[in-house]
Design an enzyme around this catalytic site. Structure first.
Site, PDB file in Angstrom:
ATOM      1  N   HIS A  53     -16.591  47.102  53.951  1.00 25.06           N
ATOM      2  CA  HIS A  53     -15.754  48.171  54.845  1.00 25.06           C
ATOM      3  C   HIS A  53     -16.048  47.870  56.452  1.00 25.06           C
ATOM      4  CE1 HIS A  53     -14.995  52.667  54.746  1.00 25.06           C
ATOM      5  NE2 HIS A  53     -14.488  52.041  55.509  1.00 25.06           N
ATOM      6  N   TYR A  88     -16.590  57.860  51.598  1.00 26.26           N
ATOM      7  CA  TYR A  88     -15.711  58.869  51.694  1.00 26.26           C
ATOM      8  C   TYR A  88     -16.348  60.314  51.096  1.00 26.26           C
ATOM      9  CZ  TYR A  88     -11.888  55.587  53.045  1.00 26.26           C
ATOM     10  OH  TYR A  88     -11.543  54.509  53.652  1.00 26.26           O
ATOM     11  N   SER A 123      -3.701  54.701  57.394  1.00 27.05           N
ATOM     12  CA  SER A 123      -2.929  55.390  58.284  1.00 27.05           C
ATOM     13  C   SER A 123      -1.397  55.009  58.671  1.00 27.05           C
ATOM     14  CB  SER A 123      -3.876  55.563  59.676  1.00 27.05           C
ATOM     15  OG  SER A 123      -5.160  55.977  59.345  1.00 27.05           O
ATOM     16  N   PRO A 124      -0.660  54.794  57.656  1.00 31.25           N
ATOM     17  CA  PRO A 124       0.788  54.383  58.002  1.00 31.25           C
ATOM     18  C   PRO A 124       1.701  55.358  58.698  1.00 31.25           C
ATOM     19  CG  PRO A 124       0.371  54.597  55.646  1.00 31.25           C
ATOM     20  CD  PRO A 124      -1.061  54.799  56.036  1.00 31.25           C
ATOM     21  N   GLY A 181       0.557  57.294  60.956  1.00 33.40           N
ATOM     22  CA  GLY A 181      -0.155  57.634  62.228  1.00 33.40           C
ATOM     23  C   GLY A 181      -1.088  58.799  62.337  1.00 33.40           C
ATOM     24  N   ARG A 182      -1.735  59.027  61.378  1.00 36.38           N
ATOM     25  CA  ARG A 182      -2.694  60.312  61.385  1.00 36.38           C
ATOM     26  C   ARG A 182      -1.757  61.513  61.605  1.00 36.38           C
ATOM     27  NH1 ARG A 182      -7.558  57.802  61.043  1.00 36.38           N
ATOM     28  NH2 ARG A 182      -7.764  55.796  62.301  1.00 36.38           N
TER      29      ARG A 182
END
Length: 330
Positions: free
Chosen positions: A124, A54, A203-204, A206-207
């Site tokens: 990852h 990241y 991404s809970p 949904g982005r």
């Protein structure tokens, strides 16, 4: 704050997905990331989920700087990082799950974080050429060395989890899971529950689709990942916005933000599900925490499913290139 177990350790039911600390979804600063960490600590959010890639260590450095500025804060936190994604001499992405690579990368992560041991260390991306049992054994050696307390895998299939878990206990599997992405319900949610493994849901929201302010077209165009993501490309994007309008209206009727309701839904999918939303906004983070504190009834869950039934989202969650690495078990 309610809690969840990851392996033998207990932490908050909501975590921070720290990819947002590294400009992935838009420019940010270390000061902004630390403000979110300050608020998270104040509100009882104890799980922090990051990775060596990241921002090529930038996210970990921001967390490390916050830990140095807050002596004693490390106690009670549950810190996770990942490794396994690398590049060859030509700059092409590849995966390396060897002990030599994973240990070197973990050592570098520990240095950036300024700690001696992480609570959870993920693979990852699983290197499919190596048996899952062997990779789990490799990760187990890092536990034995005291560099991590537990191991996890990201974006694997339920069958891979079972093989790995038989060799060494897997504490967590990270998977994209939300009202927009229901793939984990085809075996991963069930396998994790059966084996006592935490399902860490990235991404809970949904982005941004499952929020009151979905990302706009201009920002999508300026973000290489989103600009090539099928769900964010036309005509899918417009279709998806039209559908989620009903979800936003339902959330308002329930007294929650759309993001808060999306988090509440994820938490109600199982006591082993732990969402890790990312954000660059302090006010948005408060909405996410509100969802972690909400209680939903069976009737509430039914109403949510009525406005966003399984399969509602237009477009695949990844492009062909983005699918390189994750195991697709559908």
């Amino acid at each position: 704050m309610k809690t969840r177990k990851i392996g033998a350790l207990e932490t908050s039911c909501l975590g921070i997905g720290a990819m947002s600390f590294a400009d992935f979804y838009g420019a940010t600063t270390e000061e902004n990331s630390q403000a979110i960490l300050d608020l998270a600590h104040e509100l009882g959010v104890r799980h922090i989920d990051t990775s060596n890639v990241y921002g090529m260590g930038r996210s970990e450095r921001a967390i490390g700087a916050w830990l140095r500025a807050n002596p004693g804060a490390r106690e009670g936190l549950h810190i996770a990082t990942k490794a396994g994604i690398t590049r060859d001499a030509e700059g092409n992405r590849r995966f390396d799950n060897s002990l030599a690579h994973m240990e070197v990368e973990l050592d570098a992560s520990l240095e950036r974080l300024g700690i001696d041991c992480v609570d959870l260390f993920y693979v990852h991306r699983y290197q499919a050429e190596i048996p899952a049992e062997e990779v789990a054994g490799t990760m187990g050696r890092l536990v034995e060395k005291g560099k991590c307390r537990s191991i996890g895998f990201s974006e694997i299939a339920p069958s891979t989890l079972r093989l790995a878990h038989a060799e060494h206990p897997v504490a967590a599997v990270q998977a994209e899971y939300s009202l927009a992405t229901r793939l984990p319900e085809m075996g991963m949610v069930q396998a994790c529950a059966e084996l006592g493994v935490a399902l860490v849901a990235f991404s809970p929201v949904g982005r941004s689709l499952l929020t009151d302010h979905p990302i706009d077209r201009e920002r999508i165009a300026g973000n290489p990942f989103l600009a090539s993501n099928p769900r964010m490309m036309e005509p899918n994007y417009t279709r998806n916005l039209e559908i989620v309008a009903g979800f936003r209206a339902l959330a308002a009727e329930m007294g929650l933000s759309a993001a808060g309701l999306a988090i509440a839904w994820a938490l109600h999918r199982g006591d082993h599900v732990l969402p890790i939303p990312g954000t660059r906004s302090v006010s948005h983070f408060r909405e996410l925490v509100q969802g972690a504190e909400a209680s939903l009834t069976a009737e509430d869950m039914g109403r949510i499913e009525a406005v966003l039934p399984v399969g509602w989202c237009h477009g695949d969650r990844y492009s062909r290139t983005q699918w390189i690495g994750p195991e697709n078990y559908s």
